[in-house]
Design an enzyme around this catalytic site. Structure first.
Site, PDB file in Angstrom:
ATOM      1  N   LYS A 276       0.884  -1.312  -0.232  1.00 36.11           N
ATOM      2  CA  LYS A 276      -0.482  -0.176  -0.153  1.00 36.11           C
ATOM      3  C   LYS A 276       0.689   1.455  -0.302  1.00 36.11           C
ATOM      4  O   LYS A 276       1.691   1.740   0.847  1.00 36.11           O
ATOM      5  CB  LYS A 276      -0.854   0.312   1.207  1.00 36.11           C
ATOM      6  CG  LYS A 276      -1.913   0.820   0.980  1.00 36.11           C
ATOM      7  CD  LYS A 276      -3.273   0.873   2.403  1.00 36.11           C
ATOM      8  CE  LYS A 276      -4.570   1.501   2.343  1.00 36.11           C
ATOM      9  NZ  LYS A 276      -5.210   1.393   3.258  1.00 36.11           N
ATOM     10  N   GLU A 353     -19.163  -3.537   9.672  1.00 35.38           N
ATOM     11  CA  GLU A 353     -20.067  -3.001  10.462  1.00 35.38           C
ATOM     12  C   GLU A 353     -21.362  -3.405  11.308  1.00 35.38           C
ATOM     13  O   GLU A 353     -21.393  -3.095  12.890  1.00 35.38           O
ATOM     14  CB  GLU A 353     -20.153  -1.962  10.031  1.00 35.38           C
ATOM     15  CG  GLU A 353     -20.047  -0.531   8.833  1.00 35.38           C
ATOM     16  CD  GLU A 353     -19.301  -1.067   7.820  1.00 35.38           C
ATOM     17  OE1 GLU A 353     -17.972  -0.615   7.236  1.00 35.38           O
ATOM     18  OE2 GLU A 353     -19.482  -2.131   7.249  1.00 35.38           O
ATOM     19  N   ARG A 381     -25.092   0.218   6.613  1.00 35.90           N
ATOM     20  CA  ARG A 381     -25.225  -0.790   6.329  1.00 35.90           C
ATOM     21  C   ARG A 381     -25.685  -2.034   7.869  1.00 35.90           C
ATOM     22  O   ARG A 381     -26.232  -3.222   7.663  1.00 35.90           O
ATOM     23  CB  ARG A 381     -23.266  -1.736   6.385  1.00 35.90           C
ATOM     24  CG  ARG A 381     -22.965  -0.208   5.458  1.00 35.90           C
ATOM     25  CD  ARG A 381     -21.818  -0.621   5.087  1.00 35.90           C
ATOM     26  NE  ARG A 381     -21.446  -2.176   4.697  1.00 35.90           N
ATOM     27  CZ  ARG A 381     -20.894  -2.792   3.532  1.00 35.90           C
ATOM     28  NH1 ARG A 381     -20.522  -1.767   2.978  1.00 35.90           N
ATOM     29  NH2 ARG A 381     -19.959  -3.720   3.725  1.00 35.90           N
TER      30      ARG A 381
END
Length: 599
Positions: A276, A353, A381
């Site tokens: 990353k 979540e 969500r």
């Protein structure tokens, strides 16, 4: 920075050799860095997948073949290679191209995304529809190691033991979740079992020996060796053949591997290891900080997140029952300080979540005081878990909704414009909207002691407090200016400040901070009922605060003059926050105009 456009025709691109592809990747990486410096955006995640995306576009035929990016914040290289190189500098700006895949924007964007966990399920949907319609193309779902453990991803993976053909799940592993498999022999077996040579050899053996014990023995031996060497053999039971680990920055290996996979119909999980932030040292060393950057790479200011983290830490100093949870957004929600001080009372569950909310319900049922910090756009969500697991049991769970309201450049998938509508419809739920950070701290203290569900929503950005106000009960609304000819009920700091500026320019406007959105302060509503009322909120009109006020007056009976300012029922695209508020009429100028028309 002077951002140089990368423009290459599809014909030229397809004729490139590996060295030219490497050079192109370097040009794209520089453009992404320069554009992010000039305009902000998702940096580290995009730098990590440049070579992978170039290789995918080189080997497969896009848009005939479909690439679906999970989350979608890593799609910048894809946008450049799919005809949007010349418009790349308009990324995330009003009227420009989106920072996420967008079907309206290009046929190359097979699926509009912005939240994690969607790519595997959507990819399988494409495959089933393709096969039913008798079409012929490949589907590639690119999933990060964090998104792979999202509940939706896992449901798609375990839903059946057979996956559709011509389906490739590319696992973009930047080293956070899944370990490497460095077995050279397993790599060789992966090559053999997907390569055309092995398939021809197997067909030849079967042709000579038929279904005899010789053929079965060879196949059984190969499977036995794979099972014992491969730590990911459980994927066989999910209907995916594991291939990996491939260096995500080795263009030669990527192209070679993808070409082999293109020639097999087997459903595949390709494990690609990437770094990353690759190619920009600061982003490599501080990947989380450079995940999303502001213009000039300056540290973004979020006064409310910082205040929340400090206030929660102060509460935890006095109360060991405070327990903080977040879903992959420790820094973004301001919980880094809390984790450092109270490591045993903190949990980052990753991009899950729903799990975070039900876990919090379990903590509350067992006697702790969980505080769940999640961005507004992501908390939606877990609607069912909030309703079913928290509210129906009336549990002491505090939800802190960062990035509530208009969010600016992140655009349609990230707007925090719906939380008031769904949270205020839930039983036992109290919903707060502080107008400053001091009020946020008071509400957090109140919430953790209430022994019932509480949600506190606040925006991103700097704090601006135009009036100090008084020490009052947070469940009651606060009158910030004297009584007047008209009352403005404003929700949240941006709306309160817009109303206060209007009151400075036109006298006799009474500004009220409607900081407790649910339940309504009916005592205040009764007092102001004889004068016209304007409501202002950073939320959609349907089911929001203004709708609640209208509903209350309708039940009360009689004639009332109530006017609602909120976001209409439409998609709110990327632009500055100021422009998004202006488009919804949530400005001082429009408020003054509305008041003039009313009076």
């Amino acid at each position: 920075m002077n951002c140089k456009q990368v423009a290459v025709s599809k014909e030229e691109f397809k004729e490139m050799d590996v060295e030219q592809l490497k050079a192109l990747s370097g040009e794209i990486r520089r453009e992404i860095i320069e554009n992010a410096y000039d305009h902000g955006g998702h940096l580290a995640s995009n730098l990590g997948v440049v070579e992978l995306t170039v290789a995918l576009h080189y080997v497969f035929d896009i848009p005939a073949d479909k690439i679906i990016f999970d989350v979608g914040h890593q799609c910048y290289t894809h946008k450049i290679l799919s005809g949007r190189g010349e418009s790349f500098q308009t990324l995330r700006t009003e009227g420009g191209i989106s920072g996420f895949p967008c079907r309206e924007e290009s046929p190359a964007d097979a699926f509009s995304t912005g939240h994690a966990g969607t790519a595997v399920a959507a990819g399988m949907g494409y495959c089933y529809a393709r096969d039913k319609k008798g079409e012929n193309y490949k589907v590639i779902s690119v999933v990060g190691d964090g998104a792979l453990v999202n509940g939706l991803s896992m449901e798609a993976l375990v839903s059946s033991t057979e996956k559709p053909k011509n389906f490739i799940v590319v696992l973009n592993d930047n080293g956070m979740s899944i370990s490497k498999n460095n077995s050279g022999l397993y790599r060789m077996l992966s090559r053999m079992t997907t390569g055309s040579g092995y398939e021809k050899f197997k067909r030849g053996v079967k042709k000579v020996f038929g279904n005899s014990f010789v053929t079965k023995g060879m196949v059984a031996f190969r499977d036995y060796v794979k099972r014992n060497l491969n730590r990911h053999n459980y994927l066989d039971y999910l209907g995916l053949k594991y291939i990996g680990v491939v260096d995500g920055h080795d263009m030669k290996e990527l192209v070679s591997t993808l070409k082999r996979l293109k020639n097999t119909e087997k459903p595949i999980l390709l494990h690609v290891h990437t770094v990353k932030g690759k190619g920009y040292k600061s982003a490599e060393e501080q990947a989380e900080r450079f995940h999303g950057v502001s213009k000039n790479f300056e540290d973004s200011v979020n006064a409310y997140s910082a205040a929340f983290g400090s206030a929660l830490s102060a509460l935890a100093e006095k109360d060991e029952h405070i327990f903080a949870l977040t879903a992959g957004m420790k820094d973004g929600t301001g919980l880094k300080e809390f984790e450092e001080k109270f490591k045993n009372n903190f949990l980052d569950v990753g991009i899950c979540e729903e799990y975070a909310v039900t876990l919090a319900a379990g903590l509350a049922a067992a006697g702790l005081k969980p505080v769940v910090a999640i961005y507004s756009t992501f908390l939606q969500r877990s609607y069912d878990e909030i309703l079913h697991d928290v509210c129906l049991q009336n549990l002491n769970v505090t939800f802190c909704l960062d990035r509530a309201g208009a969010v600016g450049a992140d655009g349609v998938t990230h707007q925090g414009l719906y939380d008031l509508s769904y949270l205020t419809s839930m039983p036992n739920m109290t919903v707060f909207a502080p107008r400053n950070t001091a009020e946020l701290a008071k509400m957090l203290d109140f919430a953790t002691e209430k022994n019932a569900p509480v949600a506190i929503r606040y925006p991103n950005g700097e704090e601006e407090c135009l009036v100090e106000g008084e020490e009052t009960d947070v469940e009651r609304w606060e009158k910030l200016t004297p009584d007047g000819d008209i009352t403005v009920l404003a929700v949240g700091p941006r709306m309160v400040n817009a109303a206060l500026r209007a009151a400075e320019r036109r006298k006799k406007i009474c500004v009220v901070s409607a900081r407790c959105v649910c339940p309504l302060d009916t005592e205040m509503l009764d007092k102001i009922a004889k004068r016209p009322v304007v409501t202002m909120e950073e939320n959609v009109l349907r089911g929001g605060f203004g709708s609640s006020v209208l509903e209350y007056y309708a039940r009360r009976g009689g004639k009332y003059r109530v006017y609602n300012l909120a976001f209409e029922d439409r998609v709110v695209k990327q632009a500055s926050v100021a422009r998004q508020l202006e488009s919804a009429g949530l400005t001082t100028e429009n408020l003054l105009k509305v008041i003039e028309e009313i009076l």
